[in-house]
Design a protein around this motif. Sequence first.
Motif, PDB file in Angstrom:
ATOM      1  N   VAL A 357       0.833  -1.221   0.000  1.00 24.49           N
ATOM      2  CA  VAL A 357       0.000   0.000   0.000  1.00 24.49           C
ATOM      3  C   VAL A 357       0.861   1.262   0.000  1.00 24.49           C
ATOM      4  N   PHE A 358       2.147   1.115   0.329  1.00 21.06           N
ATOM      5  CA  PHE A 358       3.028   2.283   0.338  1.00 21.06           C
ATOM      6  C   PHE A 358       3.791   2.443  -0.981  1.00 21.06           C
ATOM      7  N   PHE A 359       3.533   1.546  -1.929  1.00 17.32           N
ATOM      8  CA  PHE A 359       4.158   1.726  -3.237  1.00 17.32           C
ATOM      9  C   PHE A 359       3.565   2.975  -3.886  1.00 17.32           C
ATOM     10  N   ALA A 386      13.496  -7.866  -1.770  1.00 16.36           N
ATOM     11  CA  ALA A 386      13.562  -8.021  -3.232  1.00 16.36           C
ATOM     12  C   ALA A 386      12.477  -7.178  -3.896  1.00 16.36           C
ATOM     13  N   GLN A 387      11.286  -7.236  -3.310  1.00 19.65           N
ATOM     14  CA  GLN A 387      10.148  -6.466  -3.811  1.00 19.65           C
ATOM     15  C   GLN A 387      10.434  -4.960  -3.722  1.00 19.65           C
ATOM     16  N   LEU A 389      13.385  -3.390  -3.513  1.00 19.81           N
ATOM     17  CA  LEU A 389      14.465  -2.954  -4.408  1.00 19.81           C
ATOM     18  C   LEU A 389      13.986  -2.833  -5.856  1.00 19.81           C
ATOM     19  N   ALA A 390      13.157  -3.785  -6.297  1.00 20.16           N
ATOM     20  CA  ALA A 390      12.618  -3.717  -7.663  1.00 20.16           C
ATOM     21  C   ALA A 390      11.807  -2.432  -7.840  1.00 20.16           C
ATOM     22  N   GLU A 391      11.030  -2.102  -6.810  1.00 22.64           N
ATOM     23  CA  GLU A 391      10.204  -0.892  -6.851  1.00 22.64           C
ATOM     24  C   GLU A 391      11.086   0.360  -6.880  1.00 22.64           C
ATOM     25  N   LEU A 392      12.106   0.390  -6.018  1.00 21.63           N
ATOM     26  CA  LEU A 392      12.989   1.561  -5.934  1.00 21.63           C
ATOM     27  C   LEU A 392      13.749   1.772  -7.240  1.00 21.63           C
ATOM     28  N   LYS A 393      14.122   0.680  -7.873  1.00 22.95           N
ATOM     29  CA  LYS A 393      14.861   0.804  -9.143  1.00 22.95           C
ATOM     30  C   LYS A 393      13.972   1.462 -10.205  1.00 22.95           C
ATOM     31  N   GLU A 394      12.667   1.115 -10.164  1.00 27.83           N
ATOM     32  CA  GLU A 394      11.715   1.753 -11.083  1.00 27.83           C
ATOM     33  C   GLU A 394      11.625   3.253 -10.806  1.00 27.83           C
ATOM     34  N   TYR A 395      11.550   3.590  -9.523  1.00 19.24           N
ATOM     35  CA  TYR A 395      11.415   5.007  -9.158  1.00 19.24           C
ATOM     36  C   TYR A 395      12.618   5.814  -9.654  1.00 19.24           C
ATOM     37  N   ALA A 396      13.796   5.183  -9.667  1.00 19.50           N
ATOM     38  CA  ALA A 396      15.022   5.893 -10.031  1.00 19.50           C
ATOM     39  C   ALA A 396      15.043   6.290 -11.509  1.00 19.50           C
ATOM     40  N   SER A 421      20.905  -7.823   1.855  1.00 19.33           N
ATOM     41  CA  SER A 421      20.570  -7.208   0.572  1.00 19.33           C
ATOM     42  C   SER A 421      21.675  -6.293   0.057  1.00 19.33           C
ATOM     43  N   ALA A 422      22.749  -6.109   0.837  1.00 15.77           N
ATOM     44  CA  ALA A 422      23.756  -5.096   0.499  1.00 15.77           C
ATOM     45  C   ALA A 422      24.334  -5.324  -0.892  1.00 15.77           C
TER      46      ALA A 422
END
Length: 989
Positions: A357-359, A386-387, A389-396, A421-422
Amino acid sequence: MFLWKDGSKLEGEETEAITAPTAPVTENRQFGTKMTDSKYFTTTKKGEIFELKAELNSDKKEKKKEAVKKVIASMTVGKDVSALFPDVVNCMQTDNLELKKLVYLYLMNYAKSQPDMAIMAVNTFVKDCEDPNPLIRALAVRTMGCIRVDKITEYLCEPLRKCLKDEDPYVRKTAAVCVAKLHDINAQLVEDQGFLDTLKDLISDSNPMVVANAVAALSEIAESHPNSNLLDLNPQTINKLLTALNECTEWGQIFILDCLANYTPRDDRESQSICERVTPRLSHANSAVVLSAVKVLMKFMEMLPKDLDYYGTLLKKLAPPLVTLLSAEPELQYVALRNINLIVQRRPEILKHEMKVFFVKYNDPIYVKLEKLDIMIRLASQANIAQVLAELKEYATEVDVDFVRKAVRAIGRCAIKVEQSAERCVSTLLDLIQTKVNYVVQEAIVVIKDIFRKYPNKYESVIATLCENLDSLDEPEARAAMIWIVGEYAERIDNADELLESFLEGFHDESTQVQLQLLTAIVKLFLKKPTETQELVQQVLSLATQDSDNPDLRDRGYIYWRLLSTDPVAAKEVVLAEKPLISEETDLIEPTLLEELICHIGTLASVYHKPPSAFVEGSRGVQHKRLPGSAGSGESVESPDTGSAAGVSDAPPAVIPSQGDLLGDLLNLDLTPPTSGPPPAASSGMQMGAMDLLGGGLDSLMGDESEPLGGDLGGGAGMGAGFGAPPAVMPASFNAPVSGGLDDLFDLGGGVGMPMGAYNAPKALWLPAMKAKGLEISGTFARRAGVTQMEMTLTNKAMSVMTDFAIQFNRNSFGLAPAGPLQVLTPLSPNQSIEVALPLSTVGPVMKMEPLNNLQVAVKNNIDVFYFSCQYPISMLFVEDGKMERQVFLATWKDIPNDNESQFQIKDCHLSSDAASNKLQGSNIFTIAKRTVDGQDMLYQSMKLTNGIWVLAELRVQAGNPNYTISLKCRAAEVSQCVFQSYEAVLKN
C-alpha cells in the motif's frame, strides 16, 4: 472533512453560532435565507448609516429584518457600523429566530468595542435564557459566552447556572461549552460560582452529547491550568465516557477519545477492557475519529503483555484502518502517512505485511511520494527486500528529480538496514551509475560512501567505476563523498594523488564541505604515501591556513599542521583511526520525543513531528506527555494518582551521543564568564579576541596522557535529554534467587536509624602548576542541601597576578554545567590560595563519556586557557527523593531484565547492616526494606539520579564476614560500575 481540533478545540462551537443551523432542517427552511441575499452586499450609497438607522426603528417587522441584514452585510465586508449599536440592540426584542440570530451576531462583533452599550443587552439575555423555545435559550447562552467583555460577565452567571441544569440536553451541552469560554475571560469568577463542579457533574449526564461537551470544556480548562486535576479520571468516570462514546457525534467522540488518552489504567486487565471498547471506533468514517482511536490504543498497548493473545489481535486490527486512510484525497493521505511514520517507528509489526500500500502511484503528489518512500524503508526487511528494491529501481528512472534522488538514497538505506541485501543494492546502484544521468550518478556516489562505512573491505572493487565519473560531479555533497572515498582508500587507487590534485586546482571556488573533506583526504593520502605527496600536503595546508577566511577550515588546517610537525605517529593514530560503523537508522526520531508524539497522534504535532511546545505560543497545550511503562506478565503498574511508579517508568530512555573529541569540543566553548542564570544549552563559539588556543592549550592537552584524542575533529551537537539510553546487555552473573524471593518485601518491617552526613571525598590535585603556567587547582565534589558543588582550591604559583577567571565544561554523560560564573572576586596574587565553591546544574549538553563519570574542564584566566579532566563520584547525583515505595520497588525489580543485573564484592568492610544503611542514607541511598535469611542481612535499596534514572540494589551483609555482596539493577546498565564505586567509597570512609 476536518482532521484536527488542535488550535482551539471549541472554535467549532463558536462557528456554529455564526453559520450553522441550530434548528432542525425543516425549521431552518422555514426561517432560511434565499439565494438573493447577495443584493445586501452590492449597495454603495452615501448616507447609508442614516437610512439604516431609520429602517432599524421601523414598525414593520419585515423592513426591520431587511435593515439588520444590510447591517450584517456591511459589517462582513469591513465597514464600521458600530454607530448603529443601540438601534440594532433594540431589535433583540423579537420572536423571529432568524432576526435574533443576526442581532446576536452583530452583538458578538461589536460588544468589545462598545462595552458600555453591551450592558443594554443583558436583560434580553436573561429573558431569552427563560424562553420556552430551547433553541432560543441555547442561542442566548452561546452568544453570552462569545461576548468577551469583563463588565457583563457577572450578570451572565445566573442565566448560565440555570442553563447548566436545563431540562433540554441541547441547552445543557451549549451551556457546558459556555463555561469554558467564560473561564477564559474570568477564571476566578467561574471557580467562585462553582461552575467547574457543575461541569464535572455533567460527565454523568444521561445525554451523550452533553457528556462530550462537558469533557471538551474540562479538557480546554485543564490545558490552561495543567496542575488543576480537573478531569479526575477514575474507572467509574472512564466507564461513563466509554458508554457515551457509542452514541455521540463524531466530534464528541474525538473529545472523549482525547480525554481517554490522558488516563493511565491501573493494570493490564483494565487496559485491555478499554481497548476492546475503543476498537469499534477504528471503522468510523471520520479520519479524525480513527486517528484518535489509534492514539488511545497505541498508548494502552504499552500496558499489555506481549505474550497475551489479545495483543496480537489488536496489532492485526490496527492495520486495516490505517491502510484505509491512504485511499482518501492527497492532503489526508499526507497527514495519515506522517502519523503512520511515527507508528511504524514505535511498532513496525503493525504494518509489516502491508508494504504494497506504500508503493508510489504515478499520480501521487510529490509530498505523498516522499512520505511513502520513507515508510517503505522503515518497513524493509529480509522478507520483502527483493520487492522493495525492484520498486525503488523503477522510481530511479522517473522524471521527478527530487523523487529520483530520494529513491537512490533509499536503495543505500536498504543496503545499510538489511545486510543480506547489500550486495544486490550495490549492484543496483552500479546499474544506475551506468545510466550516466548526472543527478542519479551523484546520489549513488553519496550512498555508496555510506555503504563503505557500514561494510568496510567488502565492496571496494567498485571504486574504479566511481572514479570514471569524477568529471561529471558538480554537487558539493557528491564531490565531498568522492573525495572521502579517494582519501580513505588511497592505497588502493594508483593515481589518488592526481585525482585529489585535480580538485585542488579550484580549491577556493569549492564549498566549505568539499574544502574540509579535501584537506582531510590529502592528509590521509600523505600519511599513507608520505614520500610521493609531501608537496601536495604542503600546498593544501597553505591554502587552508593562509589563503582561507573560513575559521573552521583554518582551524582544521592548523591542527593537522601541528600534528604532522610535532608527532607524525600521533597524527596517524588520529587521522587514520578506525571509524565506527554507521548505524542502520540514522533518521529515527529520538525515543523521548517519539513517545510524546505518539501521545499527540491526530494533531498538528504528529504532522510537524515536533512537540506542541515547539510551535504553540504561550502556556496552553504544552504539557509533555509520555507513554506508560509496559507491564510484565501479570504485574500491575500503579497509576500516577497513587504516588507510584511514575518516577520509574516515566524516565524514558534518551539517546546519548557517542563521545566526540576533547579538542574539537573545548575549542568551541565560550569561555567568557557567564552573566547570570543557567548556562547556555549549547556552546556558541569562542569570544576571546585574538588569543591563540592552539599554543599552550594544545601542548598541554597533548602532554596529558590521560586525555585520548577521539576520532573526528568536529563534535556533533549534544542532545540534552539526559542520560538514559537503552542499556548495553551485561551478562547476568547473579541470577539465583534467595529463598523467599522479593515477594517477601510486602511483609517486611525493617526501619532504619538516623542517617549520618553525606560522604565527600578529600580534595585531589586536578591541574598541576607546571602544566598551567603556575596555576594549581585541586578539588572535590560535594552535595550540600540538595545542590551539587565543585569545591576547588586555586593556588597561584607563578610570579604574576592572575585575574579574569572563567570555567566551562565539555559535554558529559549527565549534562553537568556551571550554574553560575566562577566567583573569584579579587585578583589572585603570587603564592596566594583561594577556596571556591561552584554550584552545578544538570541541564547542560549530554554526551556519553568513557569512563561514564569523566568530566573535561577548561579554565581561563588572564594568562591562558588550561584543560584538565577529573572524575566525579556518581553519588553526588543521587537526589533526595530517591526512596521508592515497596510495591513499586518489587514491580520495578521484576520488570528490569536480568541481563541488566550486575554483582560486585565490597571487601574489608566492618560495619553492621544498620550502620551501613545509616551511612548510605546520608548519600541519598535509601533502604526500602531489610530481612534476615540464614544469619545474612539483606538490604533492599533504591537511589535516583538527577536525570530520573532509578538504580535498585540488594546489599548482603553476613555477620563476621568483612566482604559484602551487592547486586545492582538499572535500566541503563552502564551506570552500575560507577554506583558500585560510590558504595565502596561511602562504606569504607
